[in-house]
Design a protein around this motif. Structure first.
Motif, PDB file in Angstrom:
ATOM      1  N   GLY A  91       9.801  -6.346   3.984  1.00  0.00           N
ATOM      2  CA  GLY A  91      10.537  -5.141   3.620  1.00  0.00           C
ATOM      3  C   GLY A  91      10.484  -4.037   4.637  1.00  0.00           C
ATOM      4  O   GLY A  91      11.020  -2.954   4.416  1.00  0.00           O
ATOM      5  N   THR A 346       1.318 -11.116  -2.867  1.00  0.00           N
ATOM      6  CA  THR A 346       2.366 -12.082  -2.504  1.00  0.00           C
ATOM      7  C   THR A 346       2.005 -13.500  -2.946  1.00  0.00           C
ATOM      8  O   THR A 346       2.074 -14.445  -2.164  1.00  0.00           O
ATOM      9  N   HIS A 418      10.552  -3.824  -2.867  1.00  0.00           N
ATOM     10  CA  HIS A 418       9.954  -3.057  -1.771  1.00  0.00           C
ATOM     11  C   HIS A 418      10.618  -3.500  -0.470  1.00  0.00           C
ATOM     12  O   HIS A 418      10.131  -4.385   0.234  1.00  0.00           O
ATOM     13  N   HIS A 419      11.751  -2.887  -0.169  1.00  0.00           N
ATOM     14  CA  HIS A 419      12.554  -3.308   0.990  1.00  0.00           C
ATOM     15  C   HIS A 419      13.410  -2.126   1.419  1.00  0.00           C
ATOM     16  O   HIS A 419      14.256  -1.656   0.658  1.00  0.00           O
ATOM     17  N   ARG A 471       8.933  -0.162  -6.878  1.00  0.00           N
ATOM     18  CA  ARG A 471       9.239  -0.281  -5.451  1.00  0.00           C
ATOM     19  C   ARG A 471       7.999  -0.091  -4.580  1.00  0.00           C
ATOM     20  O   ARG A 471       7.869  -0.695  -3.516  1.00  0.00           O
ATOM     21  N   TYR A 474       4.019  -3.142  -3.178  1.00  0.00           N
ATOM     22  CA  TYR A 474       4.407  -4.174  -2.204  1.00  0.00           C
ATOM     23  C   TYR A 474       3.761  -5.523  -2.495  1.00  0.00           C
ATOM     24  O   TYR A 474       4.313  -6.569  -2.153  1.00  0.00           O
ATOM     25  N   GLU A 478       7.515  -7.051  -2.904  1.00  0.00           N
ATOM     26  CA  GLU A 478       8.073  -7.229  -1.562  1.00  0.00           C
ATOM     27  C   GLU A 478       8.477  -8.678  -1.331  1.00  0.00           C
ATOM     28  O   GLU A 478       7.702  -9.595  -1.612  1.00  0.00           O
TER      29      GLU A 478
END
Length: 501
Positions: A91, A346, A418-419, A471, A474, A478
């Motif tokens: 992002g 992630t 989140h970008h 947002r 992350y 993300e």
């Protein structure tokens, strides 16, 4: 992070096969081989389009993610080299060579194993690979030198701006003989070698360029050994530090060059160095940093399918990995809703990479007419595919929140990813420059992202299947190229096996 095994996933496995101990009666609707709960073909198309949203450089006339525009057109100029192109990894607006190379390897492996099932998406998948390899060729243009990052991550992260507006330093950072990086160099060699196979039939001249460069880059990786995190620590850490060391990338790079060149010296290299390089036999995490498991699965193919006896041990190592993720047999953690859970940051990258390895290893086992034994439990290829399908189905919406974690797929998906480029108004809508700190008002707002980054798979839910869709979060919100790359192969397999391609 160790969590208690979910009973629902244990039930899944028991329903898939009668070979497990105990007997229960379950609804088998999710496990019927010809019952598709999702439009895998649509998801495949979108998973590849996503890469167009991550492009850096001069965009082509056939760019489908039309809200993106040219960016980073002077990249490399500070070092008097051309480093225009490639991908932003996630992002932000940095080009990190380590995850970009891994993304390239996994896109190429997806095409090599399942490209024949992709039909009309195959040219798009190859385009996604080429956008990366064109850049990697630039980054490796000088012998014993690789440019491994463009941009200052700390200064970039202090801004929330579109890639088209970037005004943060675009310094280029390299490894060389004095500051080696066998990890990123080994992965780059793997990427170039794997991609050379993906282009062998359609563009043999390009394929030869790629494999020649792969050979040279691997020689550099092996001759000047060291981790790139040592010399470039303030630059690449904590973003893409090499935590697993560089031994796994040397084995991985050699495995791909063995495949791409058929030169016996790479098989000999693996034979001589394999025990040392692949020592972490029970390290069962596969991702941008750790390639041990991928190398084992890849090398086991030559034993299983081509009967190369020197690679016999890799079948056992690959089986260990398989046994480590089987619900009810392994110690792997799953969420109550059934998602493989490796870590809070992630996590979806491990879901997609594991799903890819499961369908790929199932393919090798099927060709060899064999199975995996996990203690007293027999694990068939069909079971591996069923577990992979369950993971992909969760990602696409079969989960407690009934939310697809792929942007643009299904009726409900993350709205506030989140970008930077997705969250800020596009140049078509807002031609004026958005300054570095101006964007934070948008980043901190609750408004949905105006630009849909179609196909982006986000970090995913937590260990309790919860996803706040914030947002600023992350870890969960993300997207990243290395989440999508292995998913491309898994989706191609599923779309084909359910008659959607």
């Amino acid at each position: 992070m160790s969590l208690s095994l979910s009973f629902s996933l244990l039930f899944l496995l028991l329903s898939v096969t009668a070979s497990l101990p105990h007997s229960h009666s379950f609804s088998a609707q999710h496990h019927q081989p010809h019952f598709a709960t999702h439009n895998y073909r649509d998801a495949l198309t979108k998973s590849i389009i996503f890469f167009e949203g991550q492009r850096s450089g001069k965009l082509p006339s056939n760019q489908r993610m039309s809200w993106r525009r040219d960016s980073g057109l002077s990249d490399g100029s500070t070092m008097h080299v051309d480093l225009v192109g490639g991908y932003y990894d996630a992002g932000d607006n940095i080009k990190f060579g380590f995850p970009m190379a891994f993304t390239t390897t996994m896109l190429s492996w997806s095409v090599l194993e399942f490209g024949g099932m992709m039909k009309g998406e195959l040219p798009n998948a190859r385009e996604a690979i080429r956008w990366a390899t064109d850049y990697l060729l630039k980054a490796t243009a000088y012998p014993d030198t690789i440019y491994v990052q463009v941009g200052d991550a700390k200064k970039d992260h202090a801004c929330w701006e579109r890639p088209e507006d970037m005004d943060t330093p675009r310094n280029a950072y390299k490894i060389d003989r004095n500051n080696p990086g066998s990890d990123v160099a080994g992965e780059t060699a793997a990427a170039l070698a794997a991609a050379s196979l993906a282009f062998r039939r359609t563009d043999p001249a390009y394929s030869k360029i790629l494999v020649r460069r792969a050979i040279r880059v691997f020689q550099f990786a092996d001759k000047y050994r060291g981790s790139y995190s040592n010399g470039l620590k303030p630059i690449v850490c904590p973003f893409y530090c090499s935590y697993s060391g560089y031994q796994d990338e040397l084995l991985w790079g050699a495995a791909w060059l063995h495949k791409a060149t058929k030169n016996p010296k790479y098989l000999n290299y693996i034979k001589v160095n394999g025990q040392i390089l692949g020592a972490a036999e029970f390290d069962n995490t596969f991702g941008w940093d750790n390639k041990h498991v991928g190398a084992r699965i890849l090398l086991s193919k030559d034993f299983l399918v081509k009967k190369m006896q020197t690679l016999h041990d890799y079948k056992g190592h690959a089986d260990n990995f398989i046994c480590s993720v089987i619900p009810g047999v392994s110690s792997s953690s799953y969420t109550p809703g059934g998602l493989l859970f490796k870590m809070s940051d992630t996590n979806m990258q491990y879901v997609t990479s594991t799903s890819f390895l499961l369908v790929t290893y199932a393919k090798y086992l099927t060709k060899a007419h064999t199975v995996v034994h996990c203690g007293g439990t027999t694990i068939t290829p069909k079971m591996l595919r069923s577990i992979a399908k369950k993971q992909v189905d969760y990602l696409l919406g079969d989960n407690p929140l009934k939310m697809s974690y792929m942007v643009g797929y299904g009726p409900r998906f993350p709205q506030r990813i989140h970008h930077r480029g997705s969250s800020l108004p596009s140049i078509g809508v807002h031609p004026g420059k958005i300054q570095c700190s101006e964007g934070f008002s948008v980043m901190n707002s609750q408004s949905p992202n105006p630009n849909v980054l179609v196909g982006a798979v986000v970090g995913g839910p937590d260990q309790h299947d919860m996803f706040p869709d914030e947002r600023s979060d992350y870890e969960q919100s993300e997207p990243a190229t290395y989440i999508n790359a292995p998913l491309v192969g898994a989706l191609a397999y599923l779309a084909h096996s359910f008659g959607q391609l």
